[in-house]
Design a protein around this motif. Structure first.
Motif, PDB file in Angstrom:
ATOM      1  N   PHE B  60       0.880  -1.175   0.000  1.00 39.08           N
ATOM      2  CA  PHE B  60       0.000   0.000   0.000  1.00 39.08           C
ATOM      3  C   PHE B  60       0.907   1.212   0.000  1.00 39.08           C
ATOM      4  CE2 PHE B  60      -2.872   3.252   1.039  1.00 39.08           C
ATOM      5  CZ  PHE B  60      -4.181   2.793   0.979  1.00 39.08           C
ATOM      6  N   LEU B 207     -10.948   5.583   2.519  1.00 40.62           N
ATOM      7  CA  LEU B 207      -9.666   4.987   2.900  1.00 40.62           C
ATOM      8  C   LEU B 207      -9.859   3.614   3.541  1.00 40.62           C
ATOM      9  CD1 LEU B 207      -6.629   5.594   2.894  1.00 40.62           C
ATOM     10  CD2 LEU B 207      -8.099   7.360   1.943  1.00 40.62           C
ATOM     11  N   GLN B 208     -10.873   3.519   4.413  1.00 43.27           N
ATOM     12  CA  GLN B 208     -11.180   2.229   5.041  1.00 43.27           C
ATOM     13  C   GLN B 208     -11.433   1.174   3.967  1.00 43.27           C
ATOM     14  OE1 GLN B 208     -11.046   1.466   8.197  1.00 43.27           O
ATOM     15  NE2 GLN B 208     -10.558   3.559   8.839  1.00 43.27           N
ATOM     16  N   LEU B 211      -8.193   0.225   2.218  1.00 42.85           N
ATOM     17  CA  LEU B 211      -7.380  -0.620   3.101  1.00 42.85           C
ATOM     18  C   LEU B 211      -7.912  -2.053   3.109  1.00 42.85           C
ATOM     19  CD1 LEU B 211      -6.821   1.839   6.085  1.00 42.85           C
ATOM     20  CD2 LEU B 211      -5.047   0.899   4.574  1.00 42.85           C
ATOM     21  N   ARG B 212      -9.233  -2.159   3.111  1.00 43.25           N
ATOM     22  CA  ARG B 212      -9.838  -3.483   3.125  1.00 43.25           C
ATOM     23  C   ARG B 212      -9.526  -4.234   1.828  1.00 43.25           C
ATOM     24  NH1 ARG B 212     -15.749  -3.540   3.789  1.00 43.25           N
ATOM     25  NH2 ARG B 212     -16.370  -5.698   3.449  1.00 43.25           N
ATOM     26  N   ASN B 214      -6.971  -3.724   0.028  1.00 47.14           N
ATOM     27  CA  ASN B 214      -5.549  -4.052   0.117  1.00 47.14           C
ATOM     28  C   ASN B 214      -5.342  -5.324   0.946  1.00 47.14           C
ATOM     29  OD1 ASN B 214      -2.747  -3.058   1.941  1.00 47.14           O
ATOM     30  ND2 ASN B 214      -2.675  -3.461  -0.260  1.00 47.14           N
ATOM     31  N   GLU B 215      -6.130  -5.451   2.028  1.00 51.68           N
ATOM     32  CA  GLU B 215      -6.025  -6.652   2.864  1.00 51.68           C
ATOM     33  C   GLU B 215      -6.415  -7.905   2.086  1.00 51.68           C
ATOM     34  OE1 GLU B 215      -8.390  -5.932   6.318  1.00 51.68           O
ATOM     35  OE2 GLU B 215      -7.034  -4.343   6.999  1.00 51.68           O
ATOM     36  N   LEU B 233      -1.967   6.901   8.849  1.00 48.43           N
ATOM     37  CA  LEU B 233      -2.000   5.473   8.510  1.00 48.43           C
ATOM     38  C   LEU B 233      -0.639   4.788   8.571  1.00 48.43           C
ATOM     39  CD1 LEU B 233      -4.669   5.345   5.669  1.00 48.43           C
ATOM     40  CD2 LEU B 233      -4.837   4.467   8.001  1.00 48.43           C
ATOM     41  N   LYS B 235       1.785   4.220   6.381  1.00 46.55           N
ATOM     42  CA  LYS B 235       2.083   3.271   5.308  1.00 46.55           C
ATOM     43  C   LYS B 235       3.346   3.739   4.599  1.00 46.55           C
ATOM     44  CE  LYS B 235      -1.563   0.516   5.482  1.00 46.55           C
ATOM     45  NZ  LYS B 235      -1.429  -0.947   5.664  1.00 46.55           N
TER      46      LYS B 235
END
Lengths: 294, 258
Positions: B60, B207-208, B211-212, B214-215, B233, B235
């Protein structure tokens, strides 16, 4: 492949109606231009038919000697008719010539003075029609040499002059038609271009999500063809509506001319549809191209 | 919710183009490699100089820097809207400069891209906007419906599927764009100022979501001016200035911390 075509056709249809104002503007332009083109085509066909009519009137007239035996005349007629340049030979005897002359006077509403004559002043004649009015061969010379022929009217100069004028008119007509065609091409291409520019964002998104060129291009091409097809259909409808009243006025004119209305209608349909679809496709192709070249 | 079945399904009908062997990647497991890249525009403006960047799978990355630093040019190179003047841009093992023109669309499908201005089609519903990305790339129609349903559920827009973008909030519009970017099951999401038009609360929601995603294994590269988010964050941060990378740090802040 089939799903690609279905996709493209469906997108073309959607694109046409989702952008209804631009599409209808393009279609209206198409109709106007096709009507203009058809008008020119009809005028040109009429002109051509008129010219052919005039050219067909051109013939070689050979006056027959007074008192020449019928057998000798028939022999000349057969000999000339057998020549390769000749389409037909008609023998008009003196009595028939007088009758035709009187008829013509009556048609023109002039007084018939021939009844005052004590004898028929007109000679019998052979009327020779050529297959091609420009190709005489030695028809005239052959007729002159025959003893039963009094004289051959000098028509070569007249024919040459008529042909010069008709050829000039034909070339002029084709030139005007070509010019109108080019103007129509530019106007249509530009109108379709506007419709495509209005969808620039859509094209950009398609590129960004990885659509291949074919997927971007073909819906627009089909849409252009659709504009052309609808434009052509409306044009033909309007022409069909206009043909009847126009035909009634022009009947006398058309009856004289060697013009086949059925053939004209068929040619016109082919030209209008082909031009409409062709211009629509070309316009879309050119317009989309600039987006795909990047 | 997982992207895994989606990825598997997409991979199974995605074929590597014949005669286009993957170029030897300088760094194994990297989705994106830029090696010594310089980009000069025809007007003489040099937008990028000697850029080296390796983005491993699943990373990320925040791309930061002032306007005109070269962020947009970098993104254009990655989606092959532009070609590097010198150096190599290698995406998923393929050198973009050596790519035949008709291979470009296939490579673009490995990337999902999101913009500040969303770039949604106003006459299409949320569902149609997302499905559009699959339709125009020749996906069989029976596969489109399920794939669209999955990504709409992932971004939380199932209830709004039949609405037009104009009736949605900014955050919902951006989530529609994210769904569209995801529907191809890309290797990488590139987000160009995705929160630029959104208020702070909605920005955090977006953003959440990123990020999800990305997970779930998708690499994310996000260009942004939003210092608060970047700093919070922790990163990886790549900072550009004047066309050069002046900083490349893991777990970093928006500004240099000395």
């Amino acid at each position: 492949m089939i799903s690609f075509v279905v996709f493209s056709l469906r997108r073309a249809w959607q694109g046409f109606w989702r952008n209804a104002v631009m599409s209808l503007a393009a279609t209206a332009t198409m109709v106007f231009m096709l009507l203009l083109l058809s008008g020119f085509f009809v005028v040109l066909t009429g002109l051509n038919a008129g010219l052919e009519f005039v050219e067909q009137k051109v013939e070689i007239v050979a006056d027959v000697k007074d008192g020449a035996p019928t057998l000798a005349i028939e022999a000349v007629q057969a000999r000339v008719a057998a020549m390769p340049e000749v389409a037909s030979v008609e023998y008009v005897n003196a009595t028939e010539a007088l009758r035709r002359f009187q008829e013509r006077l009556k048609q023109q509403g002039r007084e018939d003075l021939t009844t005052a004559l004590d004898k028929n002043p007109l000679p019998g004649s052979l009327q020779v029609k050529l297959k091609d009015p420009k190709v005489f061969g030695n028809v005239v010379e052959s007729l002159r040499a025959d003893p039963s022929i009094e004289r051959v009217q000098e028509v070569k100069n007249l024919i040459d002059r008529v042909l010069t004028v008709t050829n000039l008119l034909r070339t002029g007509g084709v030139l005007v038609l070509a010019l109108v065609g080019i103007v129509v091409l530019f106007i249509i291409v530009n109108t379709i271009r506007l419709a495509v520019v209005a969808r620039a964002e859509e094209i950009e998104i398609m590129r960004l999500v990885g659509a291949s060129d074919a997927f971007i291009r073909w819906p627009f091409i089909f849409e252009g063809a659709l504009v052309g097809l609808i434009g052509a259909a409306i044009t033909l409808g309007l022409l069909a509506l206009g043909a009847e009243p126009l035909g009634r006025v022009m009947t006398g004119f058309f009856e004289v001319l060697p013009l086949q209305l059925g053939a004209l209608g068929r040619d016109l349909t082919i030209i209008v549809v082909a031009t409409g679809v062709g211009l629509g496709v070309l316009g879309s192709w050119v317009s989309v191209r600039s987006y795909l070249l990047k | 919710m997982t992207l895994a079945p989606l990825r598997a399904a997409a991979r199974s009908h995605r074929q590597r183009p014949v005669g286009l062997a993957p170029t030897e990647s300088p760094v194994d497991g990297a989705v994106l490699v830029l090696h010594d890249v310089t980009k000069a525009y025809p007007n003489g403006n040099v937008a990028l100089r000697d850029v080296d960047l390796v983005v491993p799978e699943g990373d990320f990355v925040f791309l930061v820097g002032p306007s005109g630093a070269g962020k947009s040019t970098l993104i254009k190179l990655i989606i092959r809207d532009e070609i590097a003047t010198t150096g190599a841009v290698i995406l998923d093992g393929q050198d973009l400069a050596r790519l035949a023109r008709r291979q470009v669309p296939k490579v673009r499908r490995k990337i999902g891209i999101i913009f500040q201005d969303f770039k949604l089609l106003p006459t299409k519903t949320v569902r149609e906007n997302v499905a559009f990305a699959l339709e125009v790339t020749g996906t069989p129609s029976r596969e489109i419906g399920p794939a669209v349903d999955r990504v709409l559920a992932l971004v939380g827009l199932t209830a709004q599927a039949r609405q037009l973008p104009g009736t949605l909030s900014g955050g919902e519009q951006q989530r529609t764009a994210i769904a569209r970017a995801l529907v191809h099951d890309p290797r990488m999401i590139i987000a160009d100022e995705p929160t630029g038009n959104l208020d702070p609360l909605i920005s955090w929601e977006i953003l959440q979501l990123l990020l999800r995603i990305n997970e779930l294994g998708v690499t994310v590269l996000m260009a942004t001016h939003n210092a608060e988010i970047v700093t919070a964050l922790r990163k990886r941060v790549v900072a550009l200035e004047d066309g050069r990378i002046i900083r490349d740090e893991e777990a970093a802040a928006y500004h240099r911390e000395d």
